[in-house]
Write a protein that holds these residues in place. Structure first.
Motif, PDB file in Angstrom:
ATOM      1  N   GLN A   5       0.852  -1.184   0.000  1.00  0.00           N
ATOM      2  CA  GLN A   5       0.000   0.000   0.000  1.00  0.00           C
ATOM      3  C   GLN A   5       0.891   1.238   0.000  1.00  0.00           C
ATOM      4  O   GLN A   5       1.898   1.276   0.706  1.00  0.00           O
ATOM      5  CB  GLN A   5      -0.902   0.011   1.243  1.00  0.00           C
ATOM      6  N   HIS A   6       0.507   2.226  -0.780  1.00  0.00           N
ATOM      7  CA  HIS A   6       1.270   3.466  -0.882  1.00  0.00           C
ATOM      8  C   HIS A   6       0.353   4.638  -0.560  1.00  0.00           C
ATOM      9  O   HIS A   6      -0.783   4.656  -1.025  1.00  0.00           O
ATOM     10  CB  HIS A   6       1.819   3.649  -2.303  1.00  0.00           C
ATOM     11  N   ARG A  58      10.393  -0.616   3.797  1.00  0.00           N
ATOM     12  CA  ARG A  58       8.987  -0.446   4.186  1.00  0.00           C
ATOM     13  C   ARG A  58       8.745   0.929   4.791  1.00  0.00           C
ATOM     14  O   ARG A  58       7.734   1.574   4.498  1.00  0.00           O
ATOM     15  CB  ARG A  58       8.558  -1.538   5.172  1.00  0.00           C
ATOM     16  N   ARG A  61       8.591   3.378   1.994  1.00  0.00           N
ATOM     17  CA  ARG A  61       7.337   3.209   1.249  1.00  0.00           C
ATOM     18  C   ARG A  61       6.157   3.775   2.027  1.00  0.00           C
ATOM     19  O   ARG A  61       5.338   4.522   1.485  1.00  0.00           O
ATOM     20  CB  ARG A  61       7.101   1.727   0.956  1.00  0.00           C
ATOM     21  N   ASP A  62       6.065   3.442   3.300  1.00  0.00           N
ATOM     22  CA  ASP A  62       4.934   3.892   4.116  1.00  0.00           C
ATOM     23  C   ASP A  62       4.886   5.411   4.244  1.00  0.00           C
ATOM     24  O   ASP A  62       3.809   5.992   4.396  1.00  0.00           O
ATOM     25  CB  ASP A  62       4.972   3.257   5.499  1.00  0.00           C
ATOM     26  N   GLY A  64       5.787   7.398   1.852  1.00  0.00           N
ATOM     27  CA  GLY A  64       5.526   7.962   0.529  1.00  0.00           C
ATOM     28  C   GLY A  64       6.779   8.374  -0.214  1.00  0.00           C
ATOM     29  O   GLY A  64       6.705   9.023  -1.255  1.00  0.00           O
ATOM     30  N   THR A  66       9.105   6.172  -1.439  1.00  0.00           N
ATOM     31  CA  THR A  66       9.350   5.215  -2.524  1.00  0.00           C
ATOM     32  C   THR A  66       8.050   4.523  -2.908  1.00  0.00           C
ATOM     33  O   THR A  66       7.053   4.559  -2.178  1.00  0.00           O
ATOM     34  CB  THR A  66      10.379   4.147  -2.119  1.00  0.00           C
ATOM     35  N   ARG A  67       8.106   3.878  -4.049  1.00  0.00           N
ATOM     36  CA  ARG A  67       7.000   3.034  -4.517  1.00  0.00           C
ATOM     37  C   ARG A  67       7.579   1.638  -4.746  1.00  0.00           C
ATOM     38  O   ARG A  67       8.635   1.496  -5.356  1.00  0.00           O
ATOM     39  CB  ARG A  67       6.414   3.573  -5.806  1.00  0.00           C
ATOM     40  N   THR A  68       6.879   0.629  -4.251  1.00  0.00           N
ATOM     41  CA  THR A  68       7.295  -0.756  -4.391  1.00  0.00           C
ATOM     42  C   THR A  68       6.333  -1.473  -5.334  1.00  0.00           C
ATOM     43  O   THR A  68       5.129  -1.284  -5.265  1.00  0.00           O
ATOM     44  CB  THR A  68       7.299  -1.461  -3.015  1.00  0.00           C
ATOM     45  N   ARG A  69       6.915  -2.280  -6.200  1.00  0.00           N
ATOM     46  CA  ARG A  69       6.129  -3.068  -7.145  1.00  0.00           C
ATOM     47  C   ARG A  69       6.581  -4.514  -7.037  1.00  0.00           C
ATOM     48  O   ARG A  69       7.776  -4.797  -6.987  1.00  0.00           O
ATOM     49  CB  ARG A  69       6.366  -2.546  -8.565  1.00  0.00           C
ATOM     50  N   ARG A  80       9.876   8.116  -5.396  1.00  0.00           N
ATOM     51  CA  ARG A  80       8.723   8.891  -5.869  1.00  0.00           C
ATOM     52  C   ARG A  80       9.148  10.355  -6.034  1.00  0.00           C
ATOM     53  O   ARG A  80       8.585  11.260  -5.437  1.00  0.00           O
ATOM     54  CB  ARG A  80       7.565   8.747  -4.889  1.00  0.00           C
TER      55      ARG A  80
END
Length: 117
Positions: A5-6, A58, A61-62, A64, A66-69, A80
């Motif tokens: 989740q982003h 994590r 990412r949490d 905002g 970075t974005r993880t795919r 990001r």
């Protein structure tokens, strides 16, 4: 596996971003990702255990940053950059500039890089 989740752009807060960037490993990860390329987690090199590296990714990412795919069993991460610049103009450039000047996070790199002393 559960998809990451982003936060949406308007959910990215300065406090969360700055909190995520309060660790030299995470600043180093941002420095590595600042080239704009998406990287597989296995490409990243940091002087921590894989589980600790996963934790740092994590946190970024949490917040905002970075974005993880996920693709099958592999995970990829990217900065990001555009979202952060839209939300907080100039912040990322200032953080990266200061990190470079003060050599913060220089011990983090890519697995195929030769480590520096």
């Amino acid at each position: 596996m559960k998809q990451a989740q982003h936060p949406a752009l308007d959910e990215i807060t300065l406090i969360n971003v700055m909190g995520a960037l309060n660790d030299p490993i995470r600043v180093g990860l941002v420095r590595v990702l600042a080239d704009g390329r998406e990287r597989g987690w296995g490409e990243l090199r940091a002087p921590v255990a894989k589980s600790t590296l996963s934790h740092h990714l994590r946190v970024l990412r949490d917040a905002g940053v970075t974005r993880t795919r996920q693709e099958g069993t592999r995970c990829f991460v990217e900065l990001r950059h555009d979202d952060l610049d839209a939300r907080f103009p100039g912040l990322l450039r200032a953080v990266l500039g200061a990190a470079h000047r003060d050599d913060v996070g220089a011990h983090v790199g890519l697995a195929d890089d030769t480590p520096t002393a």
